[in-house]
Design a protein around this motif. Structure first.
Motif, PDB file in Angstrom:
ATOM      1  N   PRO A  14       0.837  -1.204   0.000  1.00  0.00           N
ATOM      2  CA  PRO A  14       0.000   0.000   0.000  1.00  0.00           C
ATOM      3  C   PRO A  14       0.864   1.243   0.000  1.00  0.00           C
ATOM      4  CG  PRO A  14       0.016  -1.022   2.167  1.00  0.00           C
ATOM      5  CD  PRO A  14       0.809  -1.912   1.255  1.00  0.00           C
ATOM      6  N   ARG A  15       0.341   2.286  -0.601  1.00  0.00           N
ATOM      7  CA  ARG A  15       1.036   3.564  -0.548  1.00  0.00           C
ATOM      8  C   ARG A  15       0.961   4.091   0.855  1.00  0.00           C
ATOM      9  NH1 ARG A  15       0.251   7.417  -5.718  1.00  0.00           N
ATOM     10  NH2 ARG A  15       1.620   6.175  -6.959  1.00  0.00           N
ATOM     11  N   LYS A  16       2.054   4.613   1.336  1.00  0.00           N
ATOM     12  CA  LYS A  16       2.061   5.112   2.709  1.00  0.00           C
ATOM     13  C   LYS A  16       1.230   6.375   2.835  1.00  0.00           C
ATOM     14  CE  LYS A  16       6.420   3.039   3.879  1.00  0.00           C
ATOM     15  NZ  LYS A  16       7.792   3.212   4.245  1.00  0.00           N
ATOM     16  N   ASN A  17       1.491   7.342   2.005  1.00  0.00           N
ATOM     17  CA  ASN A  17       0.800   8.625   2.116  1.00  0.00           C
ATOM     18  C   ASN A  17       0.315   9.097   0.752  1.00  0.00           C
ATOM     19  OD1 ASN A  17       1.307   8.955   4.905  1.00  0.00           O
ATOM     20  ND2 ASN A  17       3.397   9.578   4.434  1.00  0.00           N
ATOM     21  N   LEU A  18      -0.900   9.611   0.746  1.00  0.00           N
ATOM     22  CA  LEU A  18      -1.416  10.242  -0.462  1.00  0.00           C
ATOM     23  C   LEU A  18      -1.128  11.735  -0.367  1.00  0.00           C
ATOM     24  CD1 LEU A  18      -4.946   8.573  -0.713  1.00  0.00           C
ATOM     25  CD2 LEU A  18      -2.925   8.017  -2.032  1.00  0.00           C
ATOM     26  N   LYS A  19      -0.974  12.368  -1.497  1.00  0.00           N
ATOM     27  CA  LYS A  19      -0.837  13.826  -1.519  1.00  0.00           C
ATOM     28  C   LYS A  19      -2.229  14.405  -1.290  1.00  0.00           C
ATOM     29  CE  LYS A  19       3.163  13.853  -4.520  1.00  0.00           C
ATOM     30  NZ  LYS A  19       3.719  14.236  -5.812  1.00  0.00           N
ATOM     31  N   THR A  20      -2.385  15.104  -0.181  1.00  0.00           N
ATOM     32  CA  THR A  20      -3.715  15.578   0.203  1.00  0.00           C
ATOM     33  C   THR A  20      -4.151  16.850  -0.521  1.00  0.00           C
ATOM     34  OG1 THR A  20      -2.800  16.798   2.079  1.00  0.00           O
ATOM     35  CG2 THR A  20      -3.540  14.542   2.500  1.00  0.00           C
ATOM     36  N   GLU A  21      -3.210  17.621  -1.035  1.00  0.00           N
ATOM     37  CA  GLU A  21      -3.561  18.912  -1.642  1.00  0.00           C
ATOM     38  C   GLU A  21      -4.571  18.796  -2.779  1.00  0.00           C
ATOM     39  OE1 GLU A  21      -0.275  17.893  -1.380  1.00  0.00           O
ATOM     40  OE2 GLU A  21       0.235  19.012   0.412  1.00  0.00           O
ATOM     41  N   PRO A  22      -4.347  17.881  -3.742  1.00  0.00           N
ATOM     42  CA  PRO A  22      -5.343  17.787  -4.834  1.00  0.00           C
ATOM     43  C   PRO A  22      -6.727  17.371  -4.334  1.00  0.00           C
ATOM     44  CG  PRO A  22      -3.348  16.555  -5.392  1.00  0.00           C
ATOM     45  CD  PRO A  22      -3.222  16.998  -3.977  1.00  0.00           C
ATOM     46  N   PHE A  23      -6.768  16.482  -3.348  1.00  0.00           N
ATOM     47  CA  PHE A  23      -8.053  16.036  -2.815  1.00  0.00           C
ATOM     48  C   PHE A  23      -8.735  17.163  -2.042  1.00  0.00           C
ATOM     49  CE2 PHE A  23      -5.758  12.066  -3.484  1.00  0.00           C
ATOM     50  CZ  PHE A  23      -6.711  11.339  -4.176  1.00  0.00           C
ATOM     51  N   HIS A  24      -7.950  17.924  -1.311  1.00  0.00           N
ATOM     52  CA  HIS A  24      -8.498  19.052  -0.558  1.00  0.00           C
ATOM     53  C   HIS A  24      -9.087  20.093  -1.517  1.00  0.00           C
ATOM     54  CE1 HIS A  24      -9.019  21.869   2.716  1.00  0.00           C
ATOM     55  NE2 HIS A  24      -8.392  22.786   2.012  1.00  0.00           N
ATOM     56  N   ALA A  25      -8.373  20.380  -2.590  1.00  0.00           N
ATOM     57  CA  ALA A  25      -8.852  21.376  -3.569  1.00  0.00           C
ATOM     58  C   ALA A  25     -10.155  20.906  -4.221  1.00  0.00           C
ATOM     59  CB  ALA A  25      -7.782  21.626  -4.627  1.00  0.00           C
ATOM     60  N   LYS A  26     -10.224  19.643  -4.581  1.00  0.00           N
ATOM     61  CA  LYS A  26     -11.443  19.121  -5.216  1.00  0.00           C
ATOM     62  C   LYS A  26     -12.607  19.096  -4.222  1.00  0.00           C
ATOM     63  CE  LYS A  26      -9.060  16.402  -8.705  1.00  0.00           C
ATOM     64  NZ  LYS A  26      -8.706  15.067  -9.183  1.00  0.00           N
ATOM     65  N   TRP A  27     -12.297  18.777  -2.954  1.00  0.00           N
ATOM     66  CA  TRP A  27     -13.367  18.752  -1.951  1.00  0.00           C
ATOM     67  C   TRP A  27     -13.911  20.165  -1.718  1.00  0.00           C
ATOM     68  CZ3 TRP A  27     -16.061  14.758  -0.343  1.00  0.00           C
ATOM     69  CH2 TRP A  27     -16.992  14.982   0.677  1.00  0.00           C
ATOM     70  N   LYS A  28     -13.027  21.134  -1.703  1.00  0.00           N
ATOM     71  CA  LYS A  28     -13.451  22.530  -1.515  1.00  0.00           C
ATOM     72  C   LYS A  28     -14.354  22.965  -2.685  1.00  0.00           C
ATOM     73  CE  LYS A  28     -11.409  26.574   0.447  1.00  0.00           C
ATOM     74  NZ  LYS A  28     -10.879  26.633   1.745  1.00  0.00           N
ATOM     75  N   GLU A  29     -13.967  22.579  -3.886  1.00  0.00           N
ATOM     76  CA  GLU A  29     -14.773  22.890  -5.072  1.00  0.00           C
ATOM     77  C   GLU A  29     -16.148  22.239  -4.963  1.00  0.00           C
ATOM     78  OE1 GLU A  29     -14.611  21.658  -9.765  1.00  0.00           O
ATOM     79  OE2 GLU A  29     -12.705  22.138  -8.779  1.00  0.00           O
TER      80      GLU A  29
END
Length: 137
Positions: A28-43
């Motif tokens: 499994p990937r240890k960490n996902l990059k949260t910035e893109p997910f945060h930006a899409k969630w805000k949108e």
């Protein structure tokens, strides 16, 4: 060196190499990059101010969850299969599935009237799932 010893050495190297390849492929990937997910969630949250866009918000949230599952290397041919394999990661499995089923209902009937409470439950469940797998903080 006799043939038996050489065969054991070659076989051992093959087994180690296959084990390593399987580990690399399935880890499994240890960490996902949260910035893109945060930006899409805000949108996506911006869509909620307009009742006409609630269905679109639920669809986007479910797509975002599937994207996170794929990036987390959760295997499955469909999103449902990936969600089943990730169930142990979700703190509120029922709400995640509620959100996914609501998305399926919207896909089947795009004109379906949505209640604010069901949209809220779906988005809350999907948001928690995204937090659980490390896509959102």
């Amino acid at each position: 060196m006799n043939v038996t010893v050489l065969a054991v050495i070659v076989l051992s190297i093959i087994i180690i190499a296959l084990g390593f390849l399987l580990w690399v492929r399935n880890r499994p990937r240890k960490n996902l990059k949260t910035e893109p997910f945060h930006a899409k969630w805000k949108e996506l949250q911006g869509m909620l101010s307009d009742k006409a866009r609630w269905a679109e918000a639920v669809l986007c949230a479910d797509v975002l969850l599937d994207e996170a599952l794929k990036k987390k290397r959760i295997r499955g041919r469909t999103q449902g299969e990936r969600m089943v394999k990730a169930q142990h990661l979700f703190s509120d499995n029922d709400s995640v599935w509620f959100g996914h089923k609501l998305r399926s209902r919207i896909d089947a009937d795009p004109t379906a009237k949505l209640k604010q409470s069901e949209v809220k439950q779906a988005l809350t469940g999907i948001r928690q799932a995204l937090k659980d797998i490390g896509a959102l903080q």
